[in-house]
Design an enzyme around this catalytic site. Structure first.
Site, PDB file in Angstrom:
ATOM      1  N   ASN A  84       0.078 -17.455  39.166  1.00  0.00           N
ATOM      2  CA  ASN A  84       0.113 -18.511  38.159  1.00  0.00           C
ATOM      3  C   ASN A  84       0.808 -19.751  38.708  1.00  0.00           C
ATOM      4  OD1 ASN A  84      -1.034 -16.615  36.559  1.00  0.00           O
ATOM      5  ND2 ASN A  84       0.814 -16.132  35.386  1.00  0.00           N
ATOM      6  N   HIS A 101      -0.085 -19.276  44.672  1.00  0.00           N
ATOM      7  CA  HIS A 101      -1.100 -20.302  44.435  1.00  0.00           C
ATOM      8  C   HIS A 101      -0.481 -21.665  44.115  1.00  0.00           C
ATOM      9  CE1 HIS A 101      -4.472 -17.143  43.469  1.00  0.00           C
ATOM     10  NE2 HIS A 101      -4.192 -17.225  44.752  1.00  0.00           N
ATOM     11  N   CYS A 112       0.498 -36.733  54.143  1.00  0.00           N
ATOM     12  CA  CYS A 112       1.611 -36.389  55.041  1.00  0.00           C
ATOM     13  C   CYS A 112       2.239 -35.039  54.725  1.00  0.00           C
ATOM     14  CB  CYS A 112       2.674 -37.488  55.025  1.00  0.00           C
ATOM     15  SG  CYS A 112       3.681 -37.523  53.524  1.00  0.00           S
TER      16      CYS A 112
HETATM   17  P1  OAD Z   1      -8.290 -14.270  35.202  1.00  0.00           P
HETATM   18  O1  OAD Z   1      -8.609 -15.233  34.118  1.00  0.00           O
HETATM   19  O2  OAD Z   1      -9.324 -14.010  36.238  1.00  0.00           O
HETATM   20  O3  OAD Z   1      -7.916 -12.851  34.561  1.00  0.00           O
HETATM   21  C1  OAD Z   1      -6.997 -12.757  33.513  1.00  0.00           C
HETATM   22  C2  OAD Z   1      -6.770 -11.294  33.223  1.00  0.00           C
HETATM   23  O4  OAD Z   1      -5.766 -11.200  32.230  1.00  0.00           O
HETATM   24  C3  OAD Z   1      -8.010 -10.549  32.707  1.00  0.00           C
HETATM   25  O5  OAD Z   1      -8.140  -9.317  33.386  1.00  0.00           O
HETATM   26  C4  OAD Z   1      -7.696 -10.328  31.223  1.00  0.00           C
HETATM   27  O6  OAD Z   1      -8.230  -9.092  30.741  1.00  0.00           O
HETATM   28  C5  OAD Z   1      -6.183 -10.278  31.240  1.00  0.00           C
HETATM   29  N1  OAD Z   1      -5.566 -10.706  29.969  1.00  0.00           N
HETATM   30  C6  OAD Z   1      -5.977 -11.672  29.107  1.00  0.00           C
HETATM   31  N2  OAD Z   1      -5.135 -11.780  28.075  1.00  0.00           N
HETATM   32  C7  OAD Z   1      -4.149 -10.869  28.283  1.00  0.00           C
HETATM   33  C8  OAD Z   1      -3.002 -10.474  27.560  1.00  0.00           C
HETATM   34  N3  OAD Z   1      -2.647 -11.064  26.400  1.00  0.00           N
HETATM   35  N4  OAD Z   1      -2.227  -9.488  28.066  1.00  0.00           N
HETATM   36  C9  OAD Z   1      -2.555  -8.880  29.234  1.00  0.00           C
HETATM   37  N5  OAD Z   1      -3.637  -9.202  29.960  1.00  0.00           N
HETATM   38  C10 OAD Z   1      -4.430 -10.187  29.491  1.00  0.00           C
HETATM   39  O7  OAD Z   1      -6.898 -14.750  35.865  1.00  0.00           O
HETATM   40  P2  OAD Z   1      -6.251 -14.338  37.258  1.00  0.00           P
HETATM   41  O8  OAD Z   1      -6.588 -12.943  37.633  1.00  0.00           O
HETATM   42  O9  OAD Z   1      -4.832 -14.732  37.211  1.00  0.00           O
HETATM   43  O10 OAD Z   1      -6.707 -19.295  41.250  1.00  0.00           O
HETATM   44  O11 OAD Z   1      -7.004 -15.324  38.230  1.00  0.00           O
HETATM   45  C11 OAD Z   1      -6.706 -15.335  39.585  1.00  0.00           C
HETATM   46  C12 OAD Z   1      -6.898 -16.704  40.164  1.00  0.00           C
HETATM   47  O12 OAD Z   1      -8.209 -17.176  39.849  1.00  0.00           O
HETATM   48  C13 OAD Z   1      -5.996 -17.753  39.578  1.00  0.00           C
HETATM   49  O13 OAD Z   1      -4.728 -17.787  40.197  1.00  0.00           O
HETATM   50  C14 OAD Z   1      -6.758 -19.018  39.849  1.00  0.00           C
HETATM   51  C15 OAD Z   1      -8.105 -18.553  39.382  1.00  0.00           C
HETATM   52  O14 OAD Z   1      -9.204 -19.236  39.835  1.00  0.00           O
HETATM   53  C16 OAD Z   1      -6.917 -20.528  41.724  1.00  0.00           C
HETATM   54  O15 OAD Z   1      -7.143 -21.478  40.982  1.00  0.00           O
HETATM   55  C17 OAD Z   1      -6.859 -20.618  43.227  1.00  0.00           C
END
Ligand code: OAD
Length: 225
Positions: A84, A101, A112
Protein backbone atom coordinates in the site's frame (compact mmCIF):
# COMPACT_ATOMS: atom_id res chain seq x y z
CA UNK A 1 9.31 -16.10 16.31
CA UNK A 2 10.25 -14.31 13.12
CA UNK A 3 7.00 -12.95 11.77
CA UNK A 4 6.65 -11.27 8.36
CA UNK A 5 3.32 -9.73 7.38
CA UNK A 6 2.51 -8.67 3.82
CA UNK A 7 -0.39 -6.25 3.52
CA UNK A 8 -2.42 -5.13 0.50
CA UNK A 9 -5.31 -2.84 -0.34
CA UNK A 10 -7.79 -5.01 1.61
CA UNK A 11 -6.32 -3.87 4.93
CA UNK A 12 -7.20 -0.25 4.09
CA UNK A 13 -10.53 -0.96 2.37
CA UNK A 14 -12.59 -0.33 5.49
CA UNK A 15 -10.83 3.03 5.95
CA UNK A 16 -12.53 4.09 2.71
CA UNK A 17 -9.56 3.66 0.38
CA UNK A 18 -10.52 1.78 -2.76
CA UNK A 19 -8.97 -1.56 -3.62
CA UNK A 20 -7.75 -2.20 -7.16
CA UNK A 21 -9.39 -5.37 -8.45
CA UNK A 22 -12.64 -5.76 -6.51
CA UNK A 23 -15.98 -4.81 -8.07
CA UNK A 24 -15.76 -0.96 -8.31
CA UNK A 25 -11.97 -1.28 -7.75
CA UNK A 26 -9.68 1.46 -9.08
CA UNK A 27 -8.57 -0.63 -12.07
CA UNK A 28 -12.20 -0.99 -13.16
CA UNK A 29 -12.48 2.84 -13.26
CA UNK A 30 -9.06 3.83 -14.60
CA UNK A 31 -6.75 2.43 -17.27
CA UNK A 32 -3.80 1.05 -15.34
CA UNK A 33 -1.53 1.53 -18.38
CA UNK A 34 -2.32 5.26 -18.48
CA UNK A 35 -1.95 6.11 -14.76
CA UNK A 36 0.43 3.52 -13.30
CA UNK A 37 3.24 3.05 -15.81
CA UNK A 38 6.28 5.14 -16.79
CA UNK A 39 4.91 5.18 -20.37
CA UNK A 40 1.58 6.62 -19.17
CA UNK A 41 3.43 9.34 -17.24
CA UNK A 42 5.54 10.18 -20.31
CA UNK A 43 2.38 10.42 -22.47
CA UNK A 44 0.20 12.42 -20.10
CA UNK A 45 1.77 13.51 -16.79
CA UNK A 46 -1.21 15.77 -15.98
CA UNK A 47 -3.58 12.78 -16.02
CA UNK A 48 -1.23 10.80 -13.78
CA UNK A 49 -1.03 13.71 -11.29
CA UNK A 50 -4.82 14.03 -11.34
CA UNK A 51 -5.16 10.31 -10.46
CA UNK A 52 -2.66 10.40 -7.58
CA UNK A 53 -3.89 13.81 -6.32
CA UNK A 54 -7.34 12.23 -5.94
CA UNK A 55 -5.80 9.26 -4.09
CA UNK A 56 -3.89 11.67 -1.81
CA UNK A 57 -7.01 13.75 -1.08
CA UNK A 58 -8.87 10.54 -0.17
CA UNK A 59 -6.01 9.45 2.09
CA UNK A 60 -5.87 12.81 3.88
CA UNK A 61 -9.49 12.38 5.01
CA UNK A 62 -9.11 8.69 5.94
CA UNK A 63 -8.08 7.21 9.27
CA UNK A 64 -6.56 3.87 10.27
CA UNK A 65 -9.05 1.12 11.03
CA UNK A 66 -9.15 -1.69 13.60
CA UNK A 67 -6.91 -3.90 11.45
CA UNK A 68 -4.13 -1.29 11.29
CA UNK A 69 -4.55 -0.68 15.01
CA UNK A 70 -4.35 -4.36 15.91
CA UNK A 71 -1.09 -4.79 13.96
CA UNK A 72 0.53 -2.11 16.14
CA UNK A 73 0.42 -4.62 19.00
CA UNK A 74 3.01 -6.65 17.05
CA UNK A 75 5.63 -3.85 17.12
CA UNK A 76 8.93 -5.48 18.02
CA UNK A 77 7.72 -8.91 16.92
CA UNK A 78 6.82 -8.48 13.27
CA UNK A 79 7.95 -6.68 10.13
CA UNK A 80 5.19 -5.30 7.91
CA UNK A 81 5.85 -5.32 4.19
CA UNK A 82 3.12 -3.30 2.57
CA UNK A 83 2.13 -2.95 -1.06
CA UNK A 84 0.00 0.00 0.00
CA UNK A 85 1.14 3.51 -0.78
CA UNK A 86 -0.99 4.93 2.05
CA UNK A 87 0.49 5.78 5.45
CA UNK A 88 -2.24 4.23 7.61
CA UNK A 89 0.07 1.62 9.22
CA UNK A 90 2.37 4.43 10.40
CA UNK A 91 -0.49 6.68 11.49
CA UNK A 92 -1.87 3.80 13.56
CA UNK A 93 1.56 3.48 15.22
CA UNK A 94 3.34 0.60 13.48
CA UNK A 95 7.08 1.17 13.57
CA UNK A 96 8.51 -1.49 11.29
CA UNK A 97 6.95 -0.86 7.88
CA UNK A 98 8.56 -1.46 4.49
CA UNK A 99 6.81 0.28 1.58
CA UNK A 100 7.69 -1.94 -1.36
CA UNK A 101 5.46 0.06 -3.77
CA UNK A 102 6.50 3.49 -2.46
CA UNK A 103 4.52 6.20 -0.67
CA UNK A 104 1.78 8.51 -1.89
CA UNK A 105 2.83 11.26 0.53
CA UNK A 106 6.33 11.38 -0.98
CA UNK A 107 7.41 13.06 -4.23
CA UNK A 108 10.24 11.85 -6.45
CA UNK A 109 12.06 13.86 -9.10
CA UNK A 110 12.06 11.91 -12.36
CA UNK A 111 15.11 13.95 -13.42
CA UNK A 112 17.54 13.77 -10.47
CA UNK A 113 16.00 11.18 -8.09
CA UNK A 114 15.56 13.65 -5.19
CA UNK A 115 12.73 12.80 -2.75
CA UNK A 116 10.62 15.19 -0.67
CA UNK A 117 7.25 15.43 1.06
CA UNK A 118 4.57 15.55 -1.63
CA UNK A 119 2.34 18.63 -1.80
CA UNK A 120 -1.37 17.70 -1.54
CA UNK A 121 -1.76 18.49 -5.25
CA UNK A 122 1.15 17.88 -7.60
CA UNK A 123 1.17 19.31 -11.14
CA UNK A 124 3.43 19.38 -14.18
CA UNK A 125 4.59 22.79 -12.87
CA UNK A 126 5.75 21.47 -9.46
CA UNK A 127 9.50 22.15 -9.30
CA UNK A 128 12.01 19.72 -7.79
CA UNK A 129 13.55 21.49 -4.75
CA UNK A 130 16.97 20.04 -5.65
CA UNK A 131 17.35 20.48 -9.44
CA UNK A 132 14.52 22.91 -10.21
CA UNK A 133 13.16 20.81 -13.12
CA UNK A 134 9.39 20.41 -13.43
CA UNK A 135 9.66 16.64 -13.30
CA UNK A 136 7.94 15.81 -9.99
CA UNK A 137 6.16 12.47 -9.80
CA UNK A 138 4.59 10.56 -6.93
CA UNK A 139 7.15 8.29 -5.26
CA UNK A 140 5.16 5.17 -6.09
CA UNK A 141 6.33 2.11 -7.97
CA UNK A 142 4.62 1.72 -11.33
CA UNK A 143 4.14 -1.40 -13.43
CA UNK A 144 7.41 -2.13 -15.17
CA UNK A 145 9.47 -0.61 -12.33
CA UNK A 146 11.42 -2.51 -9.67
CA UNK A 147 9.74 -2.62 -6.24
CA UNK A 148 11.73 -0.97 -3.45
CA UNK A 149 13.77 -2.71 -0.69
CA UNK A 150 13.87 -6.11 -2.40
CA UNK A 151 17.23 -7.14 -0.85
CA UNK A 152 15.92 -6.48 2.64
CA UNK A 153 12.66 -8.29 1.87
CA UNK A 154 14.49 -11.34 0.50
CA UNK A 155 16.55 -11.54 3.72
CA UNK A 156 13.42 -11.31 5.84
CA UNK A 157 11.67 -14.06 3.87
CA UNK A 158 14.74 -16.29 4.10
CA UNK A 159 14.59 -16.12 7.90
CA UNK A 160 10.85 -16.07 8.28
CA UNK A 161 9.11 -18.61 10.54
CA UNK A 162 5.57 -17.34 10.03
CA UNK A 163 4.41 -15.50 6.91
CA UNK A 164 1.02 -13.80 6.85
CA UNK A 165 -0.64 -12.09 3.86
CA UNK A 166 -3.50 -9.73 4.65
CA UNK A 167 -5.91 -8.18 2.12
CA UNK A 168 -4.02 -8.86 -1.09
CA UNK A 169 -5.36 -10.56 -4.21
CA UNK A 170 -2.16 -12.38 -5.16
CA UNK A 171 -2.19 -10.84 -8.64
CA UNK A 172 0.94 -8.73 -8.61
CA UNK A 173 4.46 -10.16 -8.52
CA UNK A 174 6.91 -10.25 -6.86
CA UNK A 175 4.65 -9.79 -3.78
CA UNK A 176 2.32 -12.62 -4.83
CA UNK A 177 5.33 -14.97 -4.79
CA UNK A 178 6.50 -14.10 -1.26
CA UNK A 179 4.44 -16.96 0.18
CA UNK A 180 6.46 -19.46 -1.86
CA UNK A 181 9.78 -17.87 -0.84
CA UNK A 182 8.78 -18.01 2.82
CA UNK A 183 7.58 -21.59 2.55
CA UNK A 184 10.83 -22.59 0.86
CA UNK A 185 12.55 -21.18 3.96
CA UNK A 186 10.34 -23.41 6.14
CA UNK A 187 7.77 -20.83 7.22
CA UNK A 188 4.16 -21.54 8.09
CA UNK A 189 1.90 -19.38 5.93
CA UNK A 190 -1.45 -17.79 6.81
CA UNK A 191 -3.73 -15.85 4.47
CA UNK A 192 -6.25 -13.38 5.90
CA UNK A 193 -8.56 -12.01 3.21
CA UNK A 194 -12.16 -11.26 2.39
CA UNK A 195 -12.18 -14.12 -0.11
CA UNK A 196 -9.51 -16.64 -1.14
CA UNK A 197 -6.77 -14.94 -3.17
CA UNK A 198 -5.36 -16.27 -6.44
CA UNK A 199 -2.53 -17.92 -4.48
CA UNK A 200 -4.63 -19.17 -1.53
CA UNK A 201 -3.65 -22.79 -2.14
CA UNK A 202 -0.04 -21.94 -1.23
CA UNK A 203 -1.04 -21.14 2.36
CA UNK A 204 -1.30 -23.56 5.28
CA UNK A 205 -4.29 -21.69 6.70
CA UNK A 206 -6.80 -19.27 5.15
CA UNK A 207 -8.91 -17.00 7.38
CA UNK A 208 -11.80 -15.29 5.58
CA UNK A 209 -13.70 -12.15 6.57
CA UNK A 210 -13.36 -8.36 6.77
CA UNK A 211 -9.93 -7.29 8.01
CA UNK A 212 -11.35 -5.16 10.84
CA UNK A 213 -12.72 -8.36 12.38
CA UNK A 214 -10.26 -11.06 11.34
CA UNK A 215 -7.01 -9.18 11.99
CA UNK A 216 -7.72 -8.12 15.61
CA UNK A 217 -8.84 -11.69 16.40
CA UNK A 218 -5.74 -13.20 14.79
CA UNK A 219 -3.38 -10.76 16.56
CA UNK A 220 -4.98 -11.52 19.93
CA UNK A 221 -4.57 -15.25 19.25
CA UNK A 222 -0.85 -14.75 18.42
CA UNK A 223 -0.30 -12.70 21.55
CA UNK A 224 -1.99 -15.22 23.82
CA UNK A 225 -0.27 -18.28 22.29
P1 OAD B 1 -6.25 -5.83 -4.93
O1 OAD B 1 -7.30 -4.80 -5.18
O2 OAD B 1 -5.71 -6.58 -6.09
O3 OAD B 1 -6.81 -6.91 -3.90
C1 OAD B 1 -7.44 -6.52 -2.71
C2 OAD B 1 -7.73 -7.77 -1.91
O4 OAD B 1 -8.28 -7.36 -0.67
C3 OAD B 1 -8.74 -8.72 -2.57
O5 OAD B 1 -8.26 -10.05 -2.48
C4 OAD B 1 -10.01 -8.54 -1.72
O6 OAD B 1 -10.75 -9.76 -1.61
C5 OAD B 1 -9.42 -8.15 -0.38
N1 OAD B 1 -10.32 -7.31 0.43
C6 OAD B 1 -11.20 -6.36 0.02
N2 OAD B 1 -11.82 -5.80 1.07
C7 OAD B 1 -11.32 -6.41 2.18
C8 OAD B 1 -11.59 -6.30 3.56
N3 OAD B 1 -12.47 -5.41 4.06
N4 OAD B 1 -10.90 -7.10 4.42
C9 OAD B 1 -10.00 -8.00 3.95
N5 OAD B 1 -9.72 -8.16 2.65
C10 OAD B 1 -10.37 -7.37 1.77
O7 OAD B 1 -5.08 -5.10 -4.09
P2 OAD B 1 -3.58 -5.58 -3.85
O8 OAD B 1 -3.47 -7.06 -3.78
O9 OAD B 1 -3.05 -4.79 -2.72
O10 OAD B 1 0.32 -1.88 -7.28
O11 OAD B 1 -2.89 -5.07 -5.17
C11 OAD B 1 -1.53 -5.25 -5.36
C12 OAD B 1 -0.96 -4.14 -6.20
O12 OAD B 1 -1.71 -4.02 -7.40
C13 OAD B 1 -1.07 -2.78 -5.57
O13 OAD B 1 -0.02 -2.50 -4.68
C14 OAD B 1 -1.01 -1.87 -6.77
C15 OAD B 1 -1.99 -2.60 -7.63
O14 OAD B 1 -1.94 -2.38 -8.98
C16 OAD B 1 0.77 -0.88 -8.05
O15 OAD B 1 0.08 0.09 -8.33
C17 OAD B 1 2.19 -1.08 -8.53
Amino acid sequence: MSLVILTGAGVSAESGLGTFRDQDGLWTQYDLGEVATPQGYARNPALVHEFYNARRANLLTSVPNAAHEALVKLNGRATLITQNVDDLHERAGSTNVIHMHGELMQALCANCGHRWTAPPAMTTATPCPACGQHTARPDVVWFGEMPYHMDRIENLLDQCETFVAIGTSGNVYPAAGFVEWARAAGARAVEINLEPSDVARSFDEVILGPATETVPAWVDAILSA
